[in-house]
Each structure stands twice: as C-alpha cells, then as structure tokens.
Design an enzyme around this catalytic site. Structure first.
Site, mmCIF file in Angstrom:
data_model
loop_
_atom_site.group_PDB
_atom_site.id
_atom_site.type_symbol
_atom_site.label_atom_id
_atom_site.label_comp_id
_atom_site.label_asym_id
_atom_site.label_seq_id
_atom_site.Cartn_x
_atom_site.Cartn_y
_atom_site.Cartn_z
ATOM 1 N N GLU A 1 29.037 51.420 39.547
ATOM 2 C CA GLU A 1 28.456 52.041 40.887
ATOM 3 C C GLU A 1 29.643 53.343 40.770
ATOM 4 O O GLU A 1 30.640 53.914 39.582
ATOM 5 C CB GLU A 1 28.990 51.814 42.444
ATOM 6 C CG GLU A 1 28.767 50.040 41.986
ATOM 7 C CD GLU A 1 28.798 49.916 43.530
ATOM 8 O OE1 GLU A 1 27.329 48.926 44.085
ATOM 9 O OE2 GLU A 1 29.645 49.623 44.177
ATOM 10 N N CYS B 1 37.872 45.319 35.354
ATOM 11 C CA CYS B 1 39.033 46.200 34.862
ATOM 12 C C CYS B 1 40.355 45.281 35.241
ATOM 13 O O CYS B 1 40.254 43.912 35.702
ATOM 14 C CB CYS B 1 39.214 46.854 36.079
ATOM 15 S SG CYS B 1 41.411 47.372 36.205
ATOM 16 N N SER C 1 42.924 59.240 38.216
ATOM 17 C CA SER C 1 43.921 58.503 38.956
ATOM 18 C C SER C 1 44.199 57.357 37.450
ATOM 19 O O SER C 1 43.473 56.604 37.077
ATOM 20 C CB SER C 1 43.531 58.219 40.300
ATOM 21 O OG SER C 1 44.145 56.971 40.145
ATOM 22 N N CYS D 1 36.685 53.467 48.330
ATOM 23 C CA CYS D 1 38.185 53.291 47.575
ATOM 24 C C CYS D 1 37.812 51.799 47.680
ATOM 25 O O CYS D 1 38.501 50.891 48.776
ATOM 26 C CB CYS D 1 39.772 53.855 47.895
ATOM 27 S SG CYS D 1 39.467 55.434 48.020
HETATM 28 N N1 SAH Z 1 42.690 52.000 37.893
HETATM 29 C C1 SAH Z 1 42.965 53.749 38.786
HETATM 30 C C2 SAH Z 1 41.608 54.354 38.981
HETATM 31 C C3 SAH Z 1 41.121 53.583 40.105
HETATM 32 S S1 SAH Z 1 41.968 54.546 41.391
HETATM 33 C C4 SAH Z 1 44.273 53.720 39.886
HETATM 34 O O1 SAH Z 1 44.416 52.633 39.931
HETATM 35 O O2 SAH Z 1 44.345 55.063 39.687
HETATM 36 C C5 SAH Z 1 41.070 53.563 42.839
HETATM 37 C C6 SAH Z 1 41.907 54.229 44.334
HETATM 38 O O3 SAH Z 1 41.513 53.403 44.824
HETATM 39 C C7 SAH Z 1 43.314 53.433 43.486
HETATM 40 O O4 SAH Z 1 44.245 54.437 44.141
HETATM 41 C C8 SAH Z 1 43.363 52.503 43.513
HETATM 42 O O5 SAH Z 1 44.463 51.595 44.403
HETATM 43 C C9 SAH Z 1 42.688 52.512 45.632
HETATM 44 N N2 SAH Z 1 42.662 50.981 46.161
HETATM 45 C C10 SAH Z 1 41.777 50.683 45.478
HETATM 46 N N3 SAH Z 1 41.643 49.032 46.656
HETATM 47 C C11 SAH Z 1 42.000 49.747 48.046
HETATM 48 C C12 SAH Z 1 41.013 49.489 48.861
HETATM 49 N N4 SAH Z 1 40.921 48.286 49.353
HETATM 50 N N5 SAH Z 1 41.184 50.674 50.158
HETATM 51 C C13 SAH Z 1 41.611 51.363 49.597
HETATM 52 N N6 SAH Z 1 41.869 52.081 48.434
HETATM 53 C C14 SAH Z 1 41.734 51.520 47.316
#
Ligand code: SAH
Length: 340
Positions: free
Chosen positions: A89, A109, A188, A330
């Site tokens: 997505e 992932c 990120s 996110c």
């Molecule tokens: N793997 C990378 C890229 C993904 S970024 C990373 O970890 O940075 C996606 C972002 O959304 C990350 O900061 C992740 O921690 C955050 N995220 C994951 N699940 C979430 C949720 N349920 N609510 C809000 N943010 C979330």
C-alpha cells in the site's frame, strides 16, 4: 527481466554504450519516461527501432496494478498488486503545501516492532527500485496532479533495502526524472546503525527520521526488538556523527503509547537523551490497531508530554493525523489484500 523504471540515468547511459549505441539516448529515454510519461516503447520516436528492439528484450516497461483505492477527505490509500501477485500500500496526503506520498519499501517487514500492524507479516522480499518509482508515478497519474513530497514510511524498513532505496532516490531526485527536491524527501528507519553511517556519505540532502519511541533501553527493548542489536548508547552517538557530517536535519518519531512511554518521567528522560542534538521530535498519537495490547494516550496527556519537552527547549511537533478512517494511518498499512 529487468524493468525500465528501475534504471538511473547512469544505468541507461551504460546500457546504450554497452550495446554500441549513443550515450545521449539515455537522456532521451529518461525524458520520454518521466517528462512525457509514455507507457509503451512504441511512443518513442527519436531512437532507432533496432535500438529500441534490443532495449525491449532486456527491460520491460510493465507497470503495477492499482487494485483498490480508498478515499477520505484529504487522504487516499492505494493498494498495488506487484507483478508477482504480492500486494503493498501507499498513501497520498494532501497538504496545503502540496501533495505528499508515503511509499512502501518491502513486502512485509522483519523489524518486529510490537505496536506496528504493518510488521505483523514477516518480510517476504525487498521491493525493487522500479516498484518504488511506480508507486509514485502511478499515483501521480491517477491523481492528475504533481506530487511534491515523498516519505518512505510505509510498509517495510527502508534501510533493510538500502541499495534499491538509494537508486530510487537518484531517479526521483534527478532533474530529468521526477525532479523531487532532496529536501522534500524523507526516509524513516528504526535505527539500523551501519546504514545510517552509510547514508551520511550519500550526497543528497534527504531528510532522515528515526523511529525512537522510547527514552531508555529497557523500554525500547520491549517494544522494538531491533534495540537489542543497536541499543541507544550506540544509536545516539551514531546520529550525532551523522549530524556533524551532513548538517542535515534529523527528526525523532515518538509514538505515545498509553501508560507505557507517555509518562512525565519518560518526557524528562527523552528531553535529556536528545537535549544536545539538533533535532525535531515528532510526537505521534498512536493509531490503535487490532493489537489490543496498546492504547492511545489521551489528548491531555499528549499536551503534558509536549509541554515538558518544550520547557526543556526541545523542538517538538505533534503529527497531524491522516487516514485513520480508512486504515491508512502510520502503522496500519498492510501487504495482504485479503486482510483489508
Ligand atoms: N521501518 C521504518 C519505516 C516505517 S515508518 C521505521 O520504523 O521508521 C512508519 C512510522 O509509523 C514509524 O515511526 C512507526 O514506528 C510508526 N508506527 C507504527 N505503527 C504505528 C501506529 N499504530 N500508530 C502510529 N504510528 C505507528
């Protein structure tokens, strides 16, 4: 067969020289692909047919399929089917400063962050460069408007797919490619130290965001297994070195999880941890998922946390929320069609 949307300008130059043809065809083809946006090689009129026939044998120009679009007021979520039948997505967000998309970098992932829905499916494979480029190109076409900002924050850990990611940046940043300014691109990572070091030597001024989410190892170990490999006492100095070297901006993402990392004690600890780093903290209200273990911090507590950071002179913002209604926020993106 390789796909043409995975080629940088340099790759194409090398290709045309390699078949004994002209280097400038690379620039011509790039312009057909990204300025004129052709969808078939037949539209190319200024490169000889024999040359194009050879190219076609080596590089497919096939696109992905958009199999579902969910729309909300200022956000759209696109479900793509990849050529091997896998799904990913991407999310389009309309801001007052332009259109921004959040793209995926892997199918599944392996980082295993406890709070993240996207990571519930283990990594199946890395996305190829062309699969990242096409998320952007195809959404732009569907939208009929330019996309000005790109964040690599969808499904996957981009630094676990480093080489394909770097080529993706080179293509979308190139003035004859999609011409997206490096400062309008953000990647990120959950903190893969060797790749942060490598990225500090990458010449484009792309923004780096670090998913921090906890101010100490005990807590971070619990919610982000990667912390056991790259703990804070190694991660933080790496980021400091990165800043010294690049003078780029670093953002720390910090999801607020009720009663886990949202206490006043955590806020103070966080302020101390990053106090001498030139950074922004982006507080992310947790998007609740099917995973019942975590709850969202209420707004009063979010503001308390925010104020403590402010009082301690930390640059802090609260992430504007997008897409909750259509599970496009996110951590909610998925790589399986049937789960939608
Ligand atoms: N793997 C990378 C890229 C993904 S970024 C990373 O970890 O940075 C996606 C972002 O959304 C990350 O900061 C992740 O921690 C955050 N995220 C994951 N699940 C979430 C949720 N349920 N609510 C809000 N943010 C979330």
């Amino acid at each position: 067969m390789k796909n043409i949307y995975g080629c940088s300008l340099e790759d194409l130059e090398e290709y045309f020289l390699g078949i004994g043809s002209k280097k400038f065809h690379a620039m011509q083809l790039f312009s057909w692909l990204y300025e004129k946006r052709i969808e078939s090689y037949e539209e190319v009129t200024n490169i000889k047919k024999e040359v194009m026939d050879l190219l076609e044998k080596e590089y497919s120009i096939e696109r992905l399929k958009i199999v579902d679009i969910q729309r909300d007021s200022d956000v759209c979520k696109y479900l793509f089917e990849l050529l091997d039948g896998e799904h990913i997505e991407a999310v389009l967000m309309r801001h007052d400063y332009g259109n921004s998309i959040c793209i995926s970098s892997q199918v599944g992932c392996n980082m295993g962050c406890k709070f993240c829905e996207s990571g519930r499916r283990k990594k199946v494979r890395n996305l190829e460069t062309y699969e990242m480029v096409l998320q952007l190109l195809m959404i732009e076409k569907e939208l009929g408007e330019r996309i000005s900002h790109v964040v690599v924050m969808g499904i996957g850990e981009p630094f676990d797919n480093y080489d394909n990611l770097i080529k993706f940046f080179q293509i979308i940043n190139h003035p004859k490619g999609l011409a997206i300014g490096a400062r309008h691109i953000t990647v990120s990572t959950c903190g893969l130290i060797p790749k942060i070091e490598e990225f500090s030597r990458f010449p484009l001024q792309i923004n780096l965001a670090i998913s921090l989410h906890a101010p100490n190892n005990t807590l971070r170990d619990q919610i982000m297994p990667i912390n056991r490999v790259y703990p804070l006492e190694k991660l933080i100095p790496t980021i400091k070195r990165y800043l010294e070297k690049t003078n780029r901006r670093v953002t720390f993402e910090y999801i607020l999880l009720k009663d886990i990392n949202d206490t006043e004690k955590c806020a103070l600890e966080l302020a101390k941890l990053v106090g001498d780093i030139n950074c922004y903290i982006n507080l992310i209200p947790y998007n609740e998922t099917n995973n019942l273990e975590f709850k969202r911090t209420n707004t009063v507590q979010i503001m308390k946390f925010y104020d403590i950071l402010k009082k301690n002179h930390i640059n802090v913002t609260i992430r504007r929320e997008f897409g909750g209604n259509i599970s496009a926020a996110c951590g909610q993106l998925r790589s399986k069609k049937e789960e939608l």
